[in-house]
Design a protein around this motif. Sequence first.
Motif, PDB file in Angstrom:
ATOM      1  N   ASP A   1      -3.264   5.816  -0.431  1.00  0.00           N
ATOM      2  CA  ASP A   1      -4.178   4.710  -0.715  1.00  0.00           C
ATOM      3  C   ASP A   1      -5.290   4.699   0.333  1.00  0.00           C
ATOM      4  OD1 ASP A   1      -2.867   3.883  -2.957  1.00  0.00           O
ATOM      5  OD2 ASP A   1      -1.969   2.085  -2.065  1.00  0.00           O
ATOM      6  N   SER A   2      -6.446   4.195  -0.048  1.00  0.00           N
ATOM      7  CA  SER A   2      -7.621   4.240   0.829  1.00  0.00           C
ATOM      8  C   SER A   2      -7.811   2.925   1.572  1.00  0.00           C
ATOM      9  CB  SER A   2      -8.877   4.562   0.016  1.00  0.00           C
ATOM     10  OG  SER A   2      -9.066   3.604  -1.009  1.00  0.00           O
TER      11      SER A   2
ATOM     12  N   LEU B   1       0.834  -1.191   0.000  1.00  0.00           N
ATOM     13  CA  LEU B   1       0.000   0.000   0.000  1.00  0.00           C
ATOM     14  C   LEU B   1       0.875   1.250   0.000  1.00  0.00           C
ATOM     15  CD1 LEU B   1      -2.751  -1.114   2.538  1.00  0.00           C
ATOM     16  CD2 LEU B   1      -3.001  -0.870   0.062  1.00  0.00           C
ATOM     17  N   LYS B   2       0.455   2.233  -0.751  1.00  0.00           N
ATOM     18  CA  LYS B   2       1.222   3.466  -0.904  1.00  0.00           C
ATOM     19  C   LYS B   2       0.524   4.617  -0.184  1.00  0.00           C
ATOM     20  CE  LYS B   2       4.208   1.728  -3.926  1.00  0.00           C
ATOM     21  NZ  LYS B   2       3.718   0.340  -4.042  1.00  0.00           N
TER      22      LYS B   2
ATOM     23  N   ASP C   1      -8.754   0.550  -1.441  1.00  0.00           N
ATOM     24  CA  ASP C   1      -7.597  -0.271  -1.798  1.00  0.00           C
ATOM     25  C   ASP C   1      -7.436  -1.453  -0.845  1.00  0.00           C
ATOM     26  OD1 ASP C   1      -6.353   1.298  -4.054  1.00  0.00           O
ATOM     27  OD2 ASP C   1      -6.399   2.855  -2.508  1.00  0.00           O
TER      28      ASP C   1
ATOM     29  N   PHE D   1      -2.102   7.167   4.982  1.00  0.00           N
ATOM     30  CA  PHE D   1      -3.205   6.590   4.237  1.00  0.00           C
ATOM     31  C   PHE D   1      -4.491   7.409   4.412  1.00  0.00           C
ATOM     32  CE2 PHE D   1      -0.336   3.065   5.371  1.00  0.00           C
ATOM     33  CZ  PHE D   1       0.043   2.686   4.083  1.00  0.00           C
TER      34      PHE D   1
END
Length: 243
Positions: free
Chosen positions: A47-48, A43-44, A107, A68
């Motif tokens: 991201d959700s 995850l970046k 995400d 996030f």
Amino acid sequence: MQKEKDNWYASWFNTPYYHILYKDRNHREAALFMNQLTAFLNLKPKDSILDLACGRGRHSKYLYKQGFDVTGVDLSEESIQYAKQYEKPGLHFEVHDMCLPYPKQFDAVFNLFTSFGYFENEEDNLRTIKAIKAELKPEGHGVIDFLNVELAIKNMIPSERKKIGNIVFRLEKYVEDGYIIKNIRFKEEGEDYFFTERVKALTLEDFNAYFEAAEVELKHTFGDYQLNRFDKNNSERLILIFK
């Protein structure tokens, strides 16, 4: 006087006593788990993430600080009211029933700290898996962090007392009709209180049956917050990653 409603989670989680009893949860361990999990899922920042059954938002707040975009939802109005004081752009809390799809895709959807298997109706467990599926973007991942019931039952302490502040909690645990039951009794200011926690004793095989029915694929299974492999005889947790 007994303080209990038909849906135990609707009453117990909405009281301050739930948070008193569990106030010593390991925040450092939770943070390390979130770091391990978000890194594993690649995850970046921005991201959700949907934090499903977020309680007062301790995981949500940490995930937000890591960059996030986080939405925390819970059935407990009291917990969400408390969590809303921390809201800001990128961190949002809302009362929501996790059996129903949240009207947005993410995400990742996290269901943490054994926040599954509460329902009286077996169909609601499957409805929750289907709701998570609907909440995921095409390449998103769902995560369920559940207890390893085999080890939990083997190591169960039938009766214990915990004194926290001026309250003495009397705890009784047992297995009945496929559920792990915890009865919680205490007295405050001369009044008797009684609550019950009921969690369905779900095994990996049970979850696989839900996933098959919901048409989702189990991708990874871990046995602790360091993401070591799952061993039903020794692992403390059953952590499931699916899409």
